[in-house]
Design a protein around this motif. Structure first.
Motif, short mmCIF file in Angstrom:
data_model
loop_
_atom_site.label_atom_id
_atom_site.label_comp_id
_atom_site.label_asym_id
_atom_site.label_seq_id
_atom_site.Cartn_x
_atom_site.Cartn_y
_atom_site.Cartn_z
N ARG A 88 7.98 7.58 0.24
CA ARG A 88 6.89 6.37 0.51
C ARG A 88 5.74 6.25 1.22
O ARG A 88 5.21 5.56 0.92
CB ARG A 88 8.07 5.24 1.38
N GLU A 107 2.34 4.65 -0.32
CA GLU A 107 1.69 4.12 0.45
C GLU A 107 0.24 4.49 0.34
O GLU A 107 -0.87 3.67 0.37
CB GLU A 107 2.06 2.97 1.26
N ARG A 135 -1.25 5.19 -2.42
CA ARG A 135 -2.29 3.39 -3.20
C ARG A 135 -3.22 2.72 -2.73
O ARG A 135 -4.02 2.18 -3.86
CB ARG A 135 -0.79 2.44 -3.58
N ASP A 136 -3.17 3.53 -1.57
CA ASP A 136 -4.39 3.12 -0.44
C ASP A 136 -5.83 3.39 -1.58
O ASP A 136 -6.59 3.02 -1.56
CB ASP A 136 -4.36 2.57 1.00
#
Length: 556
Positions: free
Chosen positions: A170, A174, A177-178
């Motif tokens: 995860r 994240e 995605r950033d």
């Protein structure tokens, strides 16, 4: 188990060398005699912060050393992590504190960091004092008790590993995605920059070539004049003026006529011929250069425009060379094209996340099922123990509810209690101090049955109880001592009489006027008198002595 304890110059303890047996060990003494100092010395061994106040008056250093027997695989694993060799089933821990407050730690005579002592502590000694009953309100403690009773160690280990994998993937998602978000927000700008650099069709080394060409174009007329003048000197174009090469050829001819009359003249003639030939070659090259001179203003303008474009790009992108601009162009191209790769990687990780989540969910379900099945048994066992300790109407219940996902699963455990059997509420809200002490004792006794507990030290856990309740607490503690080493620091004669060994802490005045604490084992008549003191206080009566003898006989 704690086999021996050696202390030098620790607060009021000048010198102490003492060994301990297995079973239930009783420690008694007058209030203020130094029982808490002993616990402080043990705490120092297990990593509490050291300072100079721990030293005896006038001492240059203090030393606390303990030897443990029967170390388990968990301890050996911790030692292996720190490259400390295990000494069979024994473990020697020593801590030395200097007058400056600095300390050094040793395990099996090897220097170690203090954090190793802190990690070893829960595997060697469990010190339970009155304030530790507050742990009953700690959700992690409540969960660990139920898991121990249910035998969930294997599933817990698997659950923690699964949770770790899930958190890791995860975190990667994240982070990507950033990165993708930043790339998309910058994409339009990057595409504009890339288009400009691609349109420039940059070539490595191009600027240097342009600068050289610009020098020629900008000074073409002057170059042509100079080349023409030099060529005229060597070979005049009017056909009438004799040039340098023609003059050299005439001089050579004249010398050849008289060469036979003068020694050395042939060599000079030969040199003249070489010079003439070299100058003719120079003249030819000058003519070639002259033919190449470009007087085109259009080409000069084109070169200047190209150089201006490159200079502006260098300045705009803070680059020093065209090669740096090319590298930037390639980097922008990767950035613009890289969002697709990022999206693919995120999809791949999301698939992993779903797989990990499925595996983790299965483990959580197994844990939850085991906990819900075990909760009634633990509740009944602790309730029964509380009835034994004369809380006749008390009810203890372990509640398992749905909770947030975490390393230990997705359950929330609560300890509920009622002293009257009605209106069960969270234990932290309804249990008194005395009730908390008895509940904790019951839990520790139960944990000793299903957990390989280390040496257990009860520090006046029986405070606030007396009479038959104290006697029953003593029985419970004594029962624990049959399977493990238990220390009980107590003021209750009913508990003290049940020990396998009895130690007394005393305070004395040294010849130089210092107050000192010491501890020694007592037996026989001396033990009878100590229990009589606990019964009657400072004035020991014959009845107290007789009662003490009765308690000791019943305790064994």
């Amino acid at each position: 188990m704690l086999r021996s304890l050696h202390i030098r110059n620790y607060i009021l303890i000048d010198s102490l060398d003492i060994t301990f047996p297995e079973g239930l060990i009783i420690i008694t003494g007058q209030t203020g005699a130094g029982k808490s100092i002993l616990l402080g010395a043990l705490s120092l061994l297990f990593g509490v912060k050291a300072d100079a106040s721990m030293l005896s008056e006038g001492a240059s250093s203090c030393v606390v050393e303990a030897e443990f027997d029967g170390v388990d695989d968990g301890v050996r694993a911790l030692l292996a992590e720190e490259d400390v060799e295990a000494d069979g089933d024994s473990l020697l821990i020593r801590r030395v504190v200097s007058a400056s407050g600095r300390s050094r730690s040793f395990v099996n005579d090897l220097p170690v960091q203090v954090n190793l002592l802190q990690r070893l502590s829960p595997r060697l000694v469990d010190i339970h004092s009155q304030h530790k009953s507050l742990l009953l309100s700690d959700k992690d403690f409540q969960l660990s008790v139920l898991d121990g009773f249910a035998g969930n160690a294997g599933d817990l280990k698997e659950c923690r590993q699964g949770w770790g994998q899930l958190r890791q993937v995860r975190a990667q998602i994240e982070s990507l995605r950033d990165k993708l978000s930043r790339a998309e927000s910058e994409r339009e700008y990057n595409e504009s920059q890339l288009r400009q650099l691609e349109a420039a069709h940059l070539v490595g080394g191009e600027l240097e070539s342009l600068e050289e060409e610009h020098k020629g174009l900008a000074n073409a007329e002057q170059i042509m004049e100079g080349l023409s003048a030099a060529s005229e000197v060597l070979s005049p174009s009017d056909g009438e003026t004799r040039g340098v090469t023609a003059s050299l050829k005439e001089a050579q001819k004249q010398l050849e006529h008289i060469a036979r009359f003068l020694p050395g003249l042939p060599e000079i003639t030969s040199r003249l011929e070489s010079s003439r030939l070299e100058l003719e070659d120079v003249a030819s090259e000058l003519d070639g250069l002259l033919a190449k001179v470009d007087l085109s203003p259009e080409r000069l303008l084109a070169v200047e425009e190209r150089m201006s474009l490159i200079y502006s790009l260098l300045k705009k992108h803070s680059c020093a060379t065209v090669e740096e601009l090319i590298s930037l162009r390639d980097s922008l191209s990767e950035s613009v094209d890289g969002t697709a790769a990022l999206e693919d990687r995120i999809l791949e990780l999301e698939k992993q996340e779903r797989n990990f989540l499925g595996q983790y969910g299965e483990i959580c379900a197994r844990l939850s099922d085991a906990r819900r099945k075990a909760a009634p048994g633990l509740s009944a066992s602790i309730t029964e123990s509380l009835h034994f300790l004369e809380l006749d109407r008390a009810v203890f219940e372990v509640s398992v509810e749905d909770g947030n996902q975490g390393a230990d699963g997705a359950d929330k455990v609560r300890f509920l209690f009622s002293s009257t059997g009605k209106g069960l509420m969270d234990i932290s809200k309804v249990a008194s101090g005395g009730e908390l002490s008895r509940i904790m004792l019951c839990l520790k006794a139960k944990m000793a049955e299903f957990t390989g507990m280390p040496t257990l030290i009860f520090d006046e856990i029986d405070t606030g109880v007396s009479g038959s309740v104290a006697d029953r607490m003593g029985q419970m503690i004594c029962s624990m001592g049959r399977n493990m080493q238990v220390f009980s620091i107590t003021h209750l004669p009913q508990v003290a009489a049940k020990g396998d060994a009895h130690y007394m802490v005393e305070k004395s005045i040294s010849p130089d006027g210092r107050t000192l604490s010491s501890i020694r084992r007592i037996d026989g008549k001396e033990r009878v008198m100590e229990i009589a003191r606990l019964l009657s206080g400072a004035s020991i009566t014959p009845a107290a002595v007789a009662n003490a003898e009765t308690l000791l006989n019943e305790g064994h």
